[in-house]
Design an enzyme around this catalytic site. Structure first.
Site, PDB file in Angstrom:
ATOM      1  N   ASP A   1      40.926  72.607   5.346  1.00  0.00           N
ATOM      2  CA  ASP A   1      42.245  71.972   5.480  1.00  0.00           C
ATOM      3  C   ASP A   1      43.106  72.733   6.485  1.00  0.00           C
ATOM      4  O   ASP A   1      43.774  72.136   7.343  1.00  0.00           O
ATOM      5  CB  ASP A   1      42.997  72.017   4.136  1.00  0.00           C
TER       6      ASP A   1
ATOM      7  N   ILE B   1      44.012  62.769  -1.720  1.00  0.00           N
ATOM      8  CA  ILE B   1      45.017  61.716  -1.530  1.00  0.00           C
ATOM      9  C   ILE B   1      45.551  61.720  -0.101  1.00  0.00           C
ATOM     10  O   ILE B   1      46.038  60.692   0.398  1.00  0.00           O
ATOM     11  CB  ILE B   1      46.177  61.902  -2.553  1.00  0.00           C
TER      12      ILE B   1
ATOM     13  N   LYS C   1      48.255  77.886   2.856  1.00  0.00           N
ATOM     14  CA  LYS C   1      47.665  77.366   1.623  1.00  0.00           C
ATOM     15  C   LYS C   1      47.134  78.566   0.852  1.00  0.00           C
ATOM     16  O   LYS C   1      46.380  79.379   1.410  1.00  0.00           O
ATOM     17  CB  LYS C   1      46.565  76.348   1.949  1.00  0.00           C
TER      18      LYS C   1
ATOM     19  N   GLU D   1      50.606  73.908   1.584  1.00  0.00           N
ATOM     20  CA  GLU D   1      49.824  72.838   0.949  1.00  0.00           C
ATOM     21  C   GLU D   1      49.298  73.290  -0.406  1.00  0.00           C
ATOM     22  O   GLU D   1      48.760  74.391  -0.547  1.00  0.00           O
ATOM     23  CB  GLU D   1      48.645  72.424   1.852  1.00  0.00           C
ATOM     24  N   GLY D   2      49.411  72.404  -1.394  1.00  0.00           N
ATOM     25  CA  GLY D   2      48.858  72.684  -2.713  1.00  0.00           C
ATOM     26  C   GLY D   2      47.367  72.404  -2.758  1.00  0.00           C
ATOM     27  O   GLY D   2      46.760  71.969  -1.783  1.00  0.00           O
ATOM     28  N   SER D   3      46.770  72.668  -3.919  1.00  0.00           N
ATOM     29  CA  SER D   3      45.355  72.349  -4.158  1.00  0.00           C
ATOM     30  C   SER D   3      45.325  71.246  -5.208  1.00  0.00           C
ATOM     31  O   SER D   3      46.010  71.347  -6.231  1.00  0.00           O
ATOM     32  CB  SER D   3      44.620  73.573  -4.700  1.00  0.00           C
TER      33      SER D   3
ATOM     34  N   TYR E   1      46.016  65.587   5.605  1.00  0.00           N
ATOM     35  CA  TYR E   1      46.217  64.621   6.703  1.00  0.00           C
ATOM     36  C   TYR E   1      47.703  64.465   6.998  1.00  0.00           C
ATOM     37  O   TYR E   1      48.134  64.547   8.158  1.00  0.00           O
ATOM     38  CB  TYR E   1      45.602  63.271   6.306  1.00  0.00           C
TER      39      TYR E   1
ATOM     40  N   SER F   1      39.420  75.457  -1.690  1.00  0.00           N
ATOM     41  CA  SER F   1      38.030  75.415  -2.164  1.00  0.00           C
ATOM     42  C   SER F   1      37.282  74.270  -1.501  1.00  0.00           C
ATOM     43  O   SER F   1      37.877  73.240  -1.173  1.00  0.00           O
ATOM     44  CB  SER F   1      37.998  75.260  -3.692  1.00  0.00           C
TER      45      SER F   1
ATOM     46  N   ASN G   1      50.676  57.219   1.458  1.00  0.00           N
ATOM     47  CA  ASN G   1      49.603  57.322   2.451  1.00  0.00           C
ATOM     48  C   ASN G   1      48.675  56.104   2.374  1.00  0.00           C
ATOM     49  O   ASN G   1      48.556  55.463   1.336  1.00  0.00           O
ATOM     50  CB  ASN G   1      48.808  58.604   2.200  1.00  0.00           C
TER      51      ASN G   1
END
Ligand SMILES: Nc1ncnc2c1ncn2[C@@H]1O[C@H](COP(=O)(O)OP(=O)(O)OP(=O)(O)O)[C@@H](O)[C@H]1O
Ligand SMILES: C[C@H](N)[C@H](N)CCCCCC(=O)O
Ligand SMILES: [Mg+2]
Length: 222
Positions: free
Chosen positions: A51, A14, A38, A112-114, A18, A42, A176
């Site tokens: 990322d 999503i 993070k 940051e999540g996954s 970025y 993966s 976004n």
């Protein structure tokens, strides 16, 4: 004392990475000592191409690569499945101590999540961890990244309701790939009305900066 903010989204791809890069860049350009973390990543062969490497470059953090993340899996699947395939499942103590290491060096840590909010992180006989467990271990408030277009009302409201159900604080929503028009403008209004959470910024395709006040942004970190 170091503060943090957890970036989640309505799903994978999503734009968490970025938008995170633009947020950290904004903080750093305003002289906030901002870093990145993070827990489980993966779908990358190495840190530079992941990322974490992207945010490190775009936001000009110059953070030691090894501290950007705890677990790197090559398979582009959920971390729980990647760990079943590759081994090296996520350990709670490792995440907590690696995050503390980043906190020692940075005053504002963006985590940051996954995937989306119900991403399984580890799912085996010894432990079952979800993204929400990481958020709770690290005592973080969240920011939701969502697509600006059709379908986002449903995805955002479901994500917010789930976070509220889990007693996790939501500081705001960023839409976004915003291109404007009557539907996307209405999406902002509907999301705010239905969730009581503000849409705090809009990111357009290929934006290189984010239109948000750096001091306000910093105030969202707890
Ligand atoms: N506003 C934007 N303009 C141009 N490209 C974008 C924008 N937002 C996202 N992208 C691109 O879309 C793709 C997916 O975005 P991104 O990697 O940030 O998603 P993510 O939510 O971090 O995914 P994951 O769950 O894998 O972490 C990437 O190639 C990214 O560069
Ligand atoms: C590999 C991918 N880019 C993400 N990092 C992981 C996405 C996991 C999604 C799990 C799911 O909700 O089905
Ligand atoms: Mg990402």
């Amino acid at each position: 004392m170091s503060k943090g903010l957890f970036i989640t989204a309505t799903g994978t791809d999503i734009g968490k990475t970025y938008v995170t890069a633009l947020l950290v860049k904004k903080l750093r350009e305003a002289n906030f000592n901002a870093g990145y973390y993070k827990a489980a990543l993966s779908g990358a062969d190495n840190i530079a191409e992941s990322d974490a490497g992207f945010v490190n470059r775009i936001a000009n953090i110059h953070q030691d690569e090894q501290t950007l993340l705890s677990y790197l899996y090559k398979n582009a699947v959920s971390p729980h499945l990647a760990a079943k395939i590759e081994g090296n499942p996520v350990e709670k103590d490792t995440v907590i101590s690696d995050y503390a290491t980043v906190q020692k060096n940075y005053d504002y840590v963006t985590v940051e999540g996954s995937g989306g909010i119900i991403c399984p992180i580890r799912y085996d006989d010894k432990a079952k961890y979800f993204l929400t467990d990481i958020i709770k271990w690290l005592h973080l408030p969240t920011l939701i990244i969502a697509d600006a277009g059709l379908g986002t009302i449903n995805s955002v409201v479901l994500t917010v309701e789930y976070l509220k159900h889990q007693n996790i604080k939501v500081q705001g929503i960023i839409l976004n790939n915003y291109t404007g028009g009557i539907m996307q403008e209405d999406n902002i209004k509907m999301i705010e009305d239905l969730t009581d959470i503000p849409v705090i910024a809009l990111v357009k395709p290929n934006d290189k900066d984010i239109d948000i006040d750096a001091k306000f942004l910093a105030s969202l970190y707890l």
